[in-house]
Scaffold this motif. Structure first.
Motif, PDB file in Angstrom:
ATOM      1  N   GLY A   1       0.836  -1.203   0.000  1.00  0.00           N
ATOM      2  CA  GLY A   1       0.000   0.000   0.000  1.00  0.00           C
ATOM      3  C   GLY A   1       0.871   1.254   0.000  1.00  0.00           C
ATOM      4  O   GLY A   1       0.648   2.187  -0.783  1.00  0.00           O
ATOM      5  N   LEU A   2       1.876   1.272   0.855  1.00  0.00           N
ATOM      6  CA  LEU A   2       2.778   2.434   0.912  1.00  0.00           C
ATOM      7  C   LEU A   2       3.480   2.633  -0.437  1.00  0.00           C
ATOM      8  O   LEU A   2       3.569   3.756  -0.941  1.00  0.00           O
ATOM      9  CB  LEU A   2       3.831   2.242   2.018  1.00  0.00           C
ATOM     10  CG  LEU A   2       3.332   2.232   3.465  1.00  0.00           C
ATOM     11  CD1 LEU A   2       4.491   1.954   4.428  1.00  0.00           C
ATOM     12  CD2 LEU A   2       2.673   3.577   3.834  1.00  0.00           C
ATOM     13  N   LYS A   3       3.938   1.530  -0.991  1.00  0.00           N
ATOM     14  CA  LYS A   3       4.644   1.613  -2.290  1.00  0.00           C
ATOM     15  C   LYS A   3       3.728   2.192  -3.363  1.00  0.00           C
ATOM     16  O   LYS A   3       4.134   3.028  -4.157  1.00  0.00           O
ATOM     17  CB  LYS A   3       5.096   0.211  -2.716  1.00  0.00           C
ATOM     18  CG  LYS A   3       6.450  -0.151  -2.161  1.00  0.00           C
ATOM     19  CD  LYS A   3       7.194  -1.227  -2.942  1.00  0.00           C
ATOM     20  CE  LYS A   3       6.442  -2.475  -3.234  1.00  0.00           C
ATOM     21  NZ  LYS A   3       7.257  -3.649  -3.501  1.00  0.00           N
ATOM     22  N   ALA A   4       2.474   1.723  -3.350  1.00  0.00           N
ATOM     23  CA  ALA A   4       1.526   2.188  -4.368  1.00  0.00           C
ATOM     24  C   ALA A   4       1.295   3.696  -4.258  1.00  0.00           C
ATOM     25  O   ALA A   4       0.933   4.353  -5.233  1.00  0.00           O
ATOM     26  CB  ALA A   4       0.203   1.436  -4.231  1.00  0.00           C
ATOM     27  N   GLN A   5       1.511   4.233  -3.057  1.00  0.00           N
ATOM     28  CA  GLN A   5       1.335   5.680  -2.879  1.00  0.00           C
ATOM     29  C   GLN A   5       2.649   6.438  -3.098  1.00  0.00           C
ATOM     30  O   GLN A   5       2.760   7.617  -2.774  1.00  0.00           O
ATOM     31  CB  GLN A   5       0.795   5.977  -1.467  1.00  0.00           C
ATOM     32  CG  GLN A   5      -0.602   5.433  -1.231  1.00  0.00           C
ATOM     33  CD  GLN A   5      -1.595   5.919  -2.279  1.00  0.00           C
ATOM     34  OE1 GLN A   5      -1.626   7.106  -2.608  1.00  0.00           O
ATOM     35  NE2 GLN A   5      -2.389   4.998  -2.836  1.00  0.00           N
ATOM     36  N   GLY A   6       3.641   5.722  -3.579  1.00  0.00           N
ATOM     37  CA  GLY A   6       4.900   6.380  -3.932  1.00  0.00           C
ATOM     38  C   GLY A   6       5.909   6.474  -2.801  1.00  0.00           C
ATOM     39  O   GLY A   6       6.951   7.129  -2.942  1.00  0.00           O
ATOM     40  N   ILE A   7       5.625   5.847  -1.663  1.00  0.00           N
ATOM     41  CA  ILE A   7       6.602   5.891  -0.560  1.00  0.00           C
ATOM     42  C   ILE A   7       7.710   4.891  -0.892  1.00  0.00           C
ATOM     43  O   ILE A   7       7.432   3.748  -1.256  1.00  0.00           O
ATOM     44  CB  ILE A   7       5.961   5.504   0.799  1.00  0.00           C
ATOM     45  CG1 ILE A   7       4.636   6.232   1.017  1.00  0.00           C
ATOM     46  CG2 ILE A   7       6.941   5.730   1.946  1.00  0.00           C
ATOM     47  CD1 ILE A   7       4.700   7.694   1.194  1.00  0.00           C
ATOM     48  N   LYS A   8       8.953   5.347  -0.732  1.00  0.00           N
ATOM     49  CA  LYS A   8      10.066   4.482  -1.163  1.00  0.00           C
ATOM     50  C   LYS A   8      11.239   4.560  -0.190  1.00  0.00           C
ATOM     51  O   LYS A   8      11.235   5.371   0.749  1.00  0.00           O
ATOM     52  CB  LYS A   8      10.497   4.880  -2.571  1.00  0.00           C
ATOM     53  CG  LYS A   8      10.833   6.348  -2.655  1.00  0.00           C
ATOM     54  CD  LYS A   8      11.149   6.817  -4.055  1.00  0.00           C
ATOM     55  CE  LYS A   8      11.701   8.233  -4.026  1.00  0.00           C
ATOM     56  NZ  LYS A   8      10.946   9.200  -3.213  1.00  0.00           N
ATOM     57  N   LYS A   9      12.201   3.716  -0.479  1.00  0.00           N
ATOM     58  CA  LYS A   9      13.428   3.654   0.326  1.00  0.00           C
ATOM     59  C   LYS A   9      14.016   5.051   0.534  1.00  0.00           C
ATOM     60  O   LYS A   9      14.124   5.822  -0.424  1.00  0.00           O
ATOM     61  CB  LYS A   9      14.435   2.768  -0.420  1.00  0.00           C
ATOM     62  CG  LYS A   9      15.760   2.592   0.288  1.00  0.00           C
ATOM     63  CD  LYS A   9      16.607   1.568  -0.459  1.00  0.00           C
ATOM     64  CE  LYS A   9      18.040   1.606   0.017  1.00  0.00           C
ATOM     65  NZ  LYS A   9      18.886   0.692  -0.731  1.00  0.00           N
ATOM     66  N   GLY A  10      14.380   5.353   1.752  1.00  0.00           N
ATOM     67  CA  GLY A  10      14.999   6.646   2.048  1.00  0.00           C
ATOM     68  C   GLY A  10      13.996   7.709   2.475  1.00  0.00           C
ATOM     69  O   GLY A  10      14.367   8.689   3.124  1.00  0.00           O
ATOM     70  N   ASP A  11      12.705   7.515   2.148  1.00  0.00           N
ATOM     71  CA  ASP A  11      11.699   8.483   2.602  1.00  0.00           C
ATOM     72  C   ASP A  11      11.566   8.383   4.116  1.00  0.00           C
ATOM     73  O   ASP A  11      11.802   7.331   4.698  1.00  0.00           O
ATOM     74  CB  ASP A  11      10.325   8.161   1.992  1.00  0.00           C
ATOM     75  CG  ASP A  11      10.254   8.553   0.523  1.00  0.00           C
ATOM     76  OD1 ASP A  11      11.225   9.161   0.034  1.00  0.00           O
ATOM     77  OD2 ASP A  11       9.237   8.241  -0.124  1.00  0.00           O
ATOM     78  N   ARG A  12      11.128   9.475   4.718  1.00  0.00           N
ATOM     79  CA  ARG A  12      10.825   9.429   6.153  1.00  0.00           C
ATOM     80  C   ARG A  12       9.315   9.466   6.344  1.00  0.00           C
ATOM     81  O   ARG A  12       8.616  10.250   5.709  1.00  0.00           O
ATOM     82  CB  ARG A  12      11.466  10.596   6.906  1.00  0.00           C
ATOM     83  CG  ARG A  12      12.883  10.285   7.349  1.00  0.00           C
ATOM     84  CD  ARG A  12      13.899  10.609   6.301  1.00  0.00           C
ATOM     85  NE  ARG A  12      13.813  11.991   5.905  1.00  0.00           N
ATOM     86  CZ  ARG A  12      14.138  12.428   4.704  1.00  0.00           C
ATOM     87  NH1 ARG A  12      14.563  11.596   3.771  1.00  0.00           N
ATOM     88  NH2 ARG A  12      14.046  13.716   4.412  1.00  0.00           N
ATOM     89  N   VAL A  13       8.855   8.579   7.224  1.00  0.00           N
ATOM     90  CA  VAL A  13       7.423   8.468   7.490  1.00  0.00           C
ATOM     91  C   VAL A  13       7.202   8.687   8.985  1.00  0.00           C
ATOM     92  O   VAL A  13       7.828   8.022   9.811  1.00  0.00           O
ATOM     93  CB  VAL A  13       6.909   7.067   7.077  1.00  0.00           C
ATOM     94  CG1 VAL A  13       5.446   6.901   7.451  1.00  0.00           C
ATOM     95  CG2 VAL A  13       7.113   6.845   5.576  1.00  0.00           C
ATOM     96  N   LEU A  14       6.340   9.628   9.317  1.00  0.00           N
ATOM     97  CA  LEU A  14       6.059   9.881  10.728  1.00  0.00           C
ATOM     98  C   LEU A  14       4.871   9.027  11.174  1.00  0.00           C
ATOM     99  O   LEU A  14       3.849   8.982  10.498  1.00  0.00           O
ATOM    100  CB  LEU A  14       5.753  11.359  10.941  1.00  0.00           C
ATOM    101  CG  LEU A  14       5.697  11.731  12.420  1.00  0.00           C
ATOM    102  CD1 LEU A  14       6.771  12.756  12.756  1.00  0.00           C
ATOM    103  CD2 LEU A  14       4.324  12.250  12.808  1.00  0.00           C
TER     104      LEU A  14
END
Ligand code: PRX
Length: 666
Positions: free
Chosen positions: A133-146
């Motif tokens: 789900g995160l990947k589908a929303q464009g979240i990728k390696k190196g991003d920071r997620v709070l």
């Protein structure tokens, strides 16, 4: 760096010693002091070979490392730098096809007592689906997620899912304010926030999403493109179109198959904010490889985790203890663990004991402040005394977060552990990643109030201000002489502060300064932590910087001219926050007015930082005690806060009369 004060001299002599029973010792992973000493000797003989062995045994590497410790850019140490791994694969995938696959990973008890269980297989499916789900929303390696979540299975899933795709998570405790959330979002540069509509604590529904909305409106958060919302309750919450998405929407149609992304050993698994002595909270940056090594190894050593154990760490995932001993360590060790959403006093103060009985908990790990409050509750109400529940499943007890006073230790030992269970008093910090100084349940003879001896390979020592070793019995500063794999790697975005805070020049620039005072006992060389030596308070096991609270107070610009915050001992919370405030208006003379102003200021601090930072005492004065050069004399304020007579030299004070005034006001 402040010099140790006389307050950290040893004043306490403890003669009681509790060696492990023969049976406990025999069955333990580290069986007896000889086994402990053999590990210490191995580490001493060849430090790098020792850590490399543990790294190979405890971590599944997708690419094996060939380098061990890299000290070339000290104090920015690197461990196993050319190795690759995935933290989530180390907690979940590696158990597939083993006996652990269908074992219960998490027993979740909700605030209202409802129980949900997930197996390792189910947990992996949920994590993988969330990661997709995160990947589908464009979240990728190196991003920071709070992550701003309640204690739930979903909270653990969110952390693991970030780790799975190589995104770095930064969890913020659900009790922090919108302002605190915003500061962290800005500092960490988060591209997404994971939260819940509400959290349930003590029967109350508390908004989380609304706080995130407030935080995002405060500015500087333009980089947040997504807010993912777990619908913990049926109550509706406001959703912003194009930005917000429920978990159901995020997971819709996503596969439960998501290959873990291999990252370098030094890749930041997470950034966790903690208070320092000056300025804003520090983003403590941890690695993946070294961190995972120690998370698993310490679960196995300190808690002697066995396949049949039911482990319960009561810490929230918003703190380091909830990272290492809820979200990562127990899973890496293949343990069954309890995750609890609620609070120890709801619906009654016997909740912990009831849950231990209900779930057959064997290893229980909590904080001294919780123990002290439950002692008080049991003393006033027989019905919530632990004797009302069958606690015979317990075999090991643990304590963390602050010094445990010997009286509380004895009560815990007798009434919870039935004089049968060793208590591991684990000393460590957000910056350490895992346990540093702690007894081993099947080896170390216990002394109440002492965290005893460093784990094998941890070169803890006590030194004076110039770094010279101090003999047993002499109070000094706690340091760690050599780098260890799970240590802090940096302060996010502030390498200079990292060097200054933890590796001061006065100590040669390579020795880790813990910020605590400590003393070793004359007879056994056991460590006892005497408290912080910097301007950091420890309230109920939570670190609060005095400066942070002072800045929050003076940001109430219509009311406050100046503020100074110090700690004073408190029976229940360890330390209590005491604020001295100079108002922009005349000092209140009417006690009712003073009370109302104090309440207003307390609520203000709660809004700025969170309810845990509310000062217990607020004292008003026309001024603060200052030297002629304008420096606030905090040691005098500390004496006043404690209600002590001032015996120190006050000749350098600009305004000695102020002491009298501050001592009288409340
Ligand atoms: O002062 C020490 C105290 O808690 C501080 C670390 O706080 P934090 O980073 O929030 O991590 C808490 C949980 C690991 C330390 O500098 N502290 C922690 N454990 C103990 C302790 N003091 C005495 N005894 C302990 N077992």
């Amino acid at each position: 760096m402040s010099a140790p004060s006389s307050a950290i001299e040893s004043v306490l002599v403890e003669n009681r010693v509790f060696p492990p029973s023969e049976a406990t010792q025999k069955a333990a992973r580290v069986a007896g002091m000889a086994a402990y000493e053999a590990l210490c000797a191995e580490a001493e003989k060849d430090y790098e070979a020792y850590w490399a062995r543990l790294a190979r045994e405890n971590v599944v590497w997708s690419k094996p490392f060939t380098q061990i410790l890299d000290e070339s850019n000290a104090p920015f140490y690197r461990w196993f730098a050319d190795g690759e791994l995935n933290a989530s694969a180390n907690c979940l995938d590696k158990h597939m096809g083993t006996a652990v696959e269908h074992k219960t990973a998490i027993i979740f008890e909700a605030d209202d007592g409802q129980v949900t269980k997930v197996s390792y297989r189910e947990l992996l499916n949920r994590v993988a689906q969330f990661a997709n789900g995160l990947k589908a929303q464009g979240i990728k390696k190196g991003d920071r997620v709070l992550i701003y979540m309640p204690m739930t299975i979903e909270g653990v899933v969110a952390m693991q899912a970030c780790a799975r795709i190589g995104a770095t998570h930064s969890v913020v405790f659900g009790g922090f304010s919108a302002k605190a959330v915003q500061e962290r979002i800005v500092d960490v540069g988060a591209s997404a926030v994971i939260t819940a509509n509400y959290q349930m604590r003590g029967g109350k529904e508390l908004p989380l999403k609304a706080i995130v909305d407030d935080a995002l409106q405060m500015g500087g958060c333009e980089h947040v493109g997504h807010v993912f919302v777990f619908e913990r309750t049926a109550t509706a919450t406001h959703m912003v179109a194009g930005r917000d998405m429920t978990f159901a929407q995020l997971l819709d149609g996503q596969s439960t198959d998501c290959p873990p992304v291999a990252v370098d050993a030094e890749h930041p698994l997470f950034i966790l904010y903690t208070s320092g002595s000056t300025g804003k909270p520090k983003g403590v940056q941890h690695s993946t490889g070294g961190y995972m090594l120690w998370a698993k190894q310490t679960v196995e050593w300190t808690f002697d985790m066995q396949p049949t154990d039911v482990f319960w760490c009561t810490a929230d995932i918003g703190w380091i203890t909830g990272h290492t001993y809820v979200a990562y360590g127990p899973l890496a060790a293949g343990a069954t663990q309890i995750v609890f959403e609620g609070v120890p006093t709801f619906p009654h103060a016997g909740r912990f004991w009831q849950m231990i009985e209900r779930h057959g908990c064997t290893v229980f790990y909590t904080a001294p402040t919780a123990i002290r409050s439950l002692i008080k509750a049991a003393e006033t109400d027989e019905k919530v005394h632990p004797k009302n529940w069958n606690l015979s499943s317990l075999r090991i007890l643990g304590s963390v977060g602050e010094p445990i006073n010997p009286e509380a230790w004895m009560w815990y030992y007798r009434n919870v552990g039935g004089e049968r269970c060793p208590i591991v008093d684990t000393f460590w910090q957000t910056e350490n990643g895992g346990h540093m100084i702690t007894p081993l349940p099947g080896a170390t003879p216990l002394v109440p109030g002492s965290c005893t001896l460093p784990l094998p390979g941890i070169t803890a020592a006590i030194v004076d201000e110039t770094g010279n070793d101090l003999p047993n019995g002499a109070g000094g500063m706690l340091v760690v002489k050599r780098p260890w794999p799970s240590m802090i790697r940096n302060i996010w975005g502030d390498p200079e502060r990292f060097k200054k805070s933890y590796f001061p020049e006065e100590l040669g620039g390579k020795t880790y300064l813990a910020g605590d005072g400590a003393v070793r006992s004359e007879d056994r060389g056991y460590f006892r932590i005497t408290g912080r030596i910097d301007d950091v308070l420890n309230v109920s096991g939570h670190r609060m910087g005095t400066m942070e609270i002072e800045s929050a107070l003076v940001s109430k610009t219509d009311l406050v001219a100046e503020a100074a915050v110090v700690g004073r001992p408190d029976d229940m919370t360890g330390e209590a926050i005491c604020a001295f405030v100079v108002l922009k208006r005349p000092m209140p003379t009417d006690p009712e007015e003073a009370k109302a102003l104090a309440t207003e200021l307390r609520n203000w601090v709660a809004k700025e930082i969170g309810p845990i930072a509310k000062p217990k005492d607020i004292r008003f004065g026309e001024n603060l005690p200052k030297t002629r050069s304008g420096k606030i004399m905090r040691r005098l304020l500390r004496s006043i806060a404690k209600g002590e007579a001032i015996t120190q030299d006050t000749s350098t004070l600009e305004n000695p009369a102020i002491l009298d005034q501050l001592s009288k006001t409340n």
